[in-house]
Enzyme design. Structure first.
Site, PDB file in Angstrom:
ATOM      1  N   ASP A  67       0.808  -1.215   0.000  1.00  0.00           N
ATOM      2  CA  ASP A  67       0.000   0.000   0.000  1.00  0.00           C
ATOM      3  C   ASP A  67       0.843   1.267   0.000  1.00  0.00           C
ATOM      4  OD1 ASP A  67       0.933  -0.427   2.583  1.00  0.00           O
ATOM      5  OD2 ASP A  67      -1.037  -0.759   3.451  1.00  0.00           O
ATOM      6  N   ASN A 135      -7.461  -2.654  14.536  1.00  0.00           N
ATOM      7  CA  ASN A 135      -8.853  -2.923  14.161  1.00  0.00           C
ATOM      8  C   ASN A 135      -8.956  -4.121  13.206  1.00  0.00           C
ATOM      9  OD1 ASN A 135      -7.855  -1.914  11.774  1.00  0.00           O
ATOM     10  ND2 ASN A 135      -9.209  -0.144  11.647  1.00  0.00           N
ATOM     11  N   HIS A 137      -7.284  -4.440  10.374  1.00  0.00           N
ATOM     12  CA  HIS A 137      -7.074  -4.165   8.940  1.00  0.00           C
ATOM     13  C   HIS A 137      -5.804  -4.859   8.434  1.00  0.00           C
ATOM     14  CE1 HIS A 137      -4.688  -0.152   9.670  1.00  0.00           C
ATOM     15  NE2 HIS A 137      -3.861  -1.160   9.593  1.00  0.00           N
ATOM     16  N   GLU A 142      -9.910  -1.746   5.347  1.00  0.00           N
ATOM     17  CA  GLU A 142     -10.445  -1.345   6.645  1.00  0.00           C
ATOM     18  C   GLU A 142     -11.746  -2.087   6.948  1.00  0.00           C
ATOM     19  OE1 GLU A 142      -8.743   0.315   8.604  1.00  0.00           O
ATOM     20  OE2 GLU A 142      -7.905   2.143   7.778  1.00  0.00           O
TER      21      GLU A 142
END
Ligand code: F6R
Length: 240
Positions: A67, A135, A137, A142
């Site tokens: 990314d 979280n 991800h 996400e």
């Protein structure tokens, strides 16, 4: 999924780097998937040590990074491009033309994403290194009700923007979008996946990988469909 639980960050980093070293030495033209963030820094440091000791040669290796922020210039010290140069690429003997990182300055992100996926598919990734968000991800996939399959531009969640704010000084704008490989790009094109995690903050995310449930609100749980995932984590991430 296979878990390897280590005493601490250093042991986690050494075990991860050893997996890479063994792969590179048995297949000098292999294709590596790479991540940024705090977690892989120790792994990259070990790989640089192996290189300096003459134990590893990166000249035949191709890489694909997961990314990059969008929009983001390559020469911005906050870019993932910069991070990779600082922590690995400029310190060992990769060939520049074999390095692939999502282009945060493209004018046509949709076309870029489509071509990135095509290139990943044509090469195939031998070993994909992943970190994991608090979280859950993966890359910048996400939590959501629905996940996008391929490489795409995505909005970052508040929790991720908060987590990343530590890398930016107050007067700089923290990016709110990124280009990320999609969960299907990762799962379909990687022969093996190595996920590394350390610290209590990652415990909930790691806990969600121990059962057999898949939940797009915890994107990492999708990795359960892949037949060859190794998770190397420290005791704090594993036990809480
Ligand atoms: C980075 C990436 C992110 C990180 C994750 C964990 O390329 O894709 O998903 O792996 O946010 O970040 P750290 O390692 O900083 O805790």
């Amino acid at each position: 999924m296979k878990f390897i639980v280590c005493e601490n960050y250093d042991e986690m980093s050494t075990k991860a780097a050893e997996m890479y070293k063994n792969l590179i030495n048995s297949k000098p033209d292999c294709v590596l998937g790479l991540a940024t963030g705090d977690t892989p820094k120790g792994t990259y440091k070990k790989l640089v040590e192996y290189y300096n000791a003459g134990e590893i040669d990166f000249s035949g290796i191709t890489t694909f990074n997961l990314d990059e922020y969008y929009p983001m210039k390559k020469d911005n010290p906050q870019s993932y491009n910069w991070f990779m140069n600082e922590n690995l690429f400029s310190l060992v003997n990769f060939k520049k033309e074999n390095i692939n990182i999502p282009d945060g300055s493209t004018d046509n992100p949709e076309e870029f994403c489509e071509n990135y996926d095509k290139k990943i598919e044509s090469y195939g990734i031998d070993l994909m290194l992943l970190g994991i968000g608090k979280n859950g991800h993966i890359g910048f996939n996400e939590p959501d009700d629905q996940l996008i399959t391929g490489t795409h531009v995505t909005q970052l969640t508040e929790s991720t923007i908060d987590a990343n704010s530590r890398f930016f000084s107050a007067d700089e704008q923290i990016p709110t979008s990124a280009i990320s490989m999609g969960m299907v790009s990762i799962i379909k094109n990687s022969r093996s996946i190595l996920l590394i995690a350390n610290g209590k903050g990652k415990h909930d995310a790691i806990e969600s990988l121990k059962d057999n449930k898949i939940n797009p609100q915890i994107p990492a749980t999708l990795l359960k469909v892949h037949p060859d995932v190794t998770i190397i984590c420290d005791k704090e991430a594993y036990f809480g």
